[in-house]
Design a protein around this motif. Structure first.
Motif, PDB file in Angstrom:
ATOM      1  N   MET A 170       0.875  -1.075   0.109  1.00 39.05           N
ATOM      2  CA  MET A 170      -0.055  -0.014  -0.140  1.00 39.05           C
ATOM      3  C   MET A 170       1.030   1.081  -0.249  1.00 39.05           C
ATOM      4  O   MET A 170       1.713   1.420   0.610  1.00 39.05           O
ATOM      5  N   SER A 171       0.821   2.110  -0.914  1.00 40.29           N
ATOM      6  CA  SER A 171       1.483   3.241  -0.939  1.00 40.29           C
ATOM      7  C   SER A 171       1.002   4.431   0.164  1.00 40.29           C
ATOM      8  O   SER A 171       0.012   3.997   0.802  1.00 40.29           O
ATOM      9  N   GLY A 172       2.029   5.314   0.550  1.00 44.08           N
ATOM     10  CA  GLY A 172       1.665   6.096   1.634  1.00 44.08           C
ATOM     11  C   GLY A 172       0.444   7.049   1.436  1.00 44.08           C
ATOM     12  O   GLY A 172      -0.423   7.166   2.453  1.00 44.08           O
ATOM     13  N   LEU A 173       0.094   7.294   0.327  1.00 36.80           N
ATOM     14  CA  LEU A 173      -1.310   8.002   0.008  1.00 36.80           C
ATOM     15  C   LEU A 173      -2.510   7.092   0.593  1.00 36.80           C
ATOM     16  O   LEU A 173      -3.337   7.485   0.958  1.00 36.80           O
ATOM     17  N   ASP A 174      -2.372   6.051  -0.034  1.00 32.79           N
ATOM     18  CA  ASP A 174      -3.379   4.907   0.080  1.00 32.79           C
ATOM     19  C   ASP A 174      -3.731   4.496   1.521  1.00 32.79           C
ATOM     20  O   ASP A 174      -4.790   4.529   1.938  1.00 32.79           O
ATOM     21  N   HIS A 175      -2.416   4.549   2.056  1.00 31.17           N
ATOM     22  CA  HIS A 175      -2.524   4.211   3.678  1.00 31.17           C
ATOM     23  C   HIS A 175      -3.033   5.536   4.325  1.00 31.17           C
ATOM     24  O   HIS A 175      -4.026   5.059   5.205  1.00 31.17           O
ATOM     25  N   LEU A 176      -2.932   6.666   4.009  1.00 35.13           N
ATOM     26  CA  LEU A 176      -3.485   7.585   4.777  1.00 35.13           C
ATOM     27  C   LEU A 176      -4.805   7.850   4.484  1.00 35.13           C
ATOM     28  O   LEU A 176      -5.634   7.918   5.521  1.00 35.13           O
ATOM     29  N   LEU A 177      -5.281   7.522   3.230  1.00 31.44           N
ATOM     30  CA  LEU A 177      -6.746   7.597   2.876  1.00 31.44           C
ATOM     31  C   LEU A 177      -7.406   6.577   3.562  1.00 31.44           C
ATOM     32  O   LEU A 177      -8.440   6.806   4.130  1.00 31.44           O
ATOM     33  N   ALA A 178      -6.972   5.389   3.781  1.00 33.63           N
ATOM     34  CA  ALA A 178      -7.547   4.287   4.074  1.00 33.63           C
ATOM     35  C   ALA A 178      -7.619   4.422   5.842  1.00 33.63           C
ATOM     36  O   ALA A 178      -8.744   4.180   6.261  1.00 33.63           O
ATOM     37  N   LYS A 179      -6.750   5.036   6.335  1.00 31.25           N
ATOM     38  CA  LYS A 179      -6.654   5.355   7.773  1.00 31.25           C
ATOM     39  C   LYS A 179      -7.887   6.574   8.182  1.00 31.25           C
ATOM     40  O   LYS A 179      -8.572   6.291   8.962  1.00 31.25           O
ATOM     41  N   SER A 180      -7.704   7.366   7.335  1.00 37.41           N
ATOM     42  CA  SER A 180      -8.771   8.461   7.508  1.00 37.41           C
ATOM     43  C   SER A 180     -10.015   7.937   7.290  1.00 37.41           C
ATOM     44  O   SER A 180     -11.121   8.291   8.206  1.00 37.41           O
ATOM     45  N   LEU A 181     -10.358   7.190   6.369  1.00 39.56           N
ATOM     46  CA  LEU A 181     -11.697   6.513   6.267  1.00 39.56           C
ATOM     47  C   LEU A 181     -11.990   5.629   7.269  1.00 39.56           C
ATOM     48  O   LEU A 181     -13.228   5.651   7.680  1.00 39.56           O
ATOM     49  N   ASN A 182     -10.981   4.734   7.851  1.00 39.32           N
ATOM     50  CA  ASN A 182     -11.459   4.139   8.846  1.00 39.32           C
ATOM     51  C   ASN A 182     -11.716   4.896  10.246  1.00 39.32           C
ATOM     52  O   ASN A 182     -12.720   4.715  10.954  1.00 39.32           O
ATOM     53  N   GLU A 183     -11.268   6.050  10.417  1.00 40.95           N
ATOM     54  CA  GLU A 183     -11.715   6.990  11.622  1.00 40.95           C
ATOM     55  C   GLU A 183     -12.936   7.429  11.261  1.00 40.95           C
ATOM     56  O   GLU A 183     -13.685   7.577  12.282  1.00 40.95           O
ATOM     57  N   ILE A 184     -13.375   7.903  10.000  1.00 39.52           N
ATOM     58  CA  ILE A 184     -14.742   8.129   9.807  1.00 39.52           C
ATOM     59  C   ILE A 184     -15.740   7.117   9.863  1.00 39.52           C
ATOM     60  O   ILE A 184     -16.844   7.562  10.652  1.00 39.52           O
ATOM     61  N   ILE A 185     -15.317   5.985   9.664  1.00 38.57           N
ATOM     62  CA  ILE A 185     -16.331   4.576   9.762  1.00 38.57           C
ATOM     63  C   ILE A 185     -16.358   4.500  11.225  1.00 38.57           C
ATOM     64  O   ILE A 185     -17.830   4.369  11.575  1.00 38.57           O
ATOM     65  N   GLU A 186     -15.544   4.580  12.122  1.00 41.60           N
ATOM     66  CA  GLU A 186     -15.755   4.298  13.406  1.00 41.60           C
ATOM     67  C   GLU A 186     -16.373   5.422  14.086  1.00 41.60           C
ATOM     68  O   GLU A 186     -17.171   5.265  14.935  1.00 41.60           O
ATOM     69  N   LYS A 187     -16.473   6.696  13.641  1.00 44.51           N
ATOM     70  CA  LYS A 187     -17.060   7.870  14.142  1.00 44.51           C
ATOM     71  C   LYS A 187     -18.585   7.423  13.836  1.00 44.51           C
ATOM     72  O   LYS A 187     -19.482   7.926  14.802  1.00 44.51           O
ATOM     73  N   ASN A 188     -18.961   7.078  12.768  1.00 47.79           N
ATOM     74  CA  ASN A 188     -20.390   6.897  12.423  1.00 47.79           C
ATOM     75  C   ASN A 188     -20.767   5.844  12.914  1.00 47.79           C
ATOM     76  O   ASN A 188     -22.117   5.620  13.173  1.00 47.79           O
ATOM     77  N   LEU A 189     -20.170   4.608  12.983  1.00 48.20           N
ATOM     78  CA  LEU A 189     -21.007   3.406  13.440  1.00 48.20           C
ATOM     79  C   LEU A 189     -20.592   3.114  14.843  1.00 48.20           C
ATOM     80  O   LEU A 189     -21.103   2.054  15.522  1.00 48.20           O
TER      81      LEU A 189
ATOM     82  N   THR B  46      -8.334  -1.336   7.765  1.00 44.06           N
ATOM     83  CA  THR B  46      -7.612  -0.616   6.982  1.00 44.06           C
ATOM     84  C   THR B  46      -7.096  -1.229   5.569  1.00 44.06           C
ATOM     85  O   THR B  46      -7.114  -0.589   4.476  1.00 44.06           O
ATOM     86  N   GLN B  47      -6.698  -2.555   5.739  1.00 44.85           N
ATOM     87  CA  GLN B  47      -6.346  -3.126   4.610  1.00 44.85           C
ATOM     88  C   GLN B  47      -7.622  -3.497   3.670  1.00 44.85           C
ATOM     89  O   GLN B  47      -7.370  -3.517   2.532  1.00 44.85           O
ATOM     90  N   ALA B  48      -8.602  -3.439   4.231  1.00 47.32           N
ATOM     91  CA  ALA B  48      -9.759  -3.957   3.412  1.00 47.32           C
ATOM     92  C   ALA B  48     -10.212  -2.896   2.745  1.00 47.32           C
ATOM     93  O   ALA B  48     -11.173  -3.193   1.921  1.00 47.32           O
ATOM     94  N   ILE B  49     -10.159  -1.788   3.138  1.00 42.79           N
ATOM     95  CA  ILE B  49     -10.577  -0.481   2.568  1.00 42.79           C
ATOM     96  C   ILE B  49     -10.066  -0.533   1.173  1.00 42.79           C
ATOM     97  O   ILE B  49     -10.672  -0.064   0.031  1.00 42.79           O
TER      98      ILE B  49
END
Length: 62
Positions: free
Chosen positions: A1-20, A41-44
């Motif tokens: 996973m590239s650095g940008l992909d990892h950053l986006l996945a981590k951010s999306l993970n935080e949004i999912i956790e906030k909502n669910l 994060t990997q599954a994103i």
């Protein structure tokens, strides 16, 4: 996973956790690991696998 992909996945993970909520995300993460050996994060990055698990929890409308 590239650095940008990892950053986006981590951010999306935080949004999912906030909502669910942390408990639901933990259950989803556990199921992803059981079924595919992936963290949320990997599954994103491999969204089809995340989608399958989300459908297990929330039905076809997920």
């Amino acid at each position: 996973m590239s650095g940008l992909d990892h950053l986006l996945a981590k951010s999306l993970n935080e949004i999912i956790e906030k909502n669910l909520g942390a408990k639901t995300v933990k259950k989803i993460d556990d199921r992803l690991f059981e079924k595919f050996g992936l963290s949320i994060t990997q599954a994103i990055e491999e969204f089809d696998k995340l989608d399958l698990v989300l459908r297990e929890f929330f039905g076809k409308g997920a």
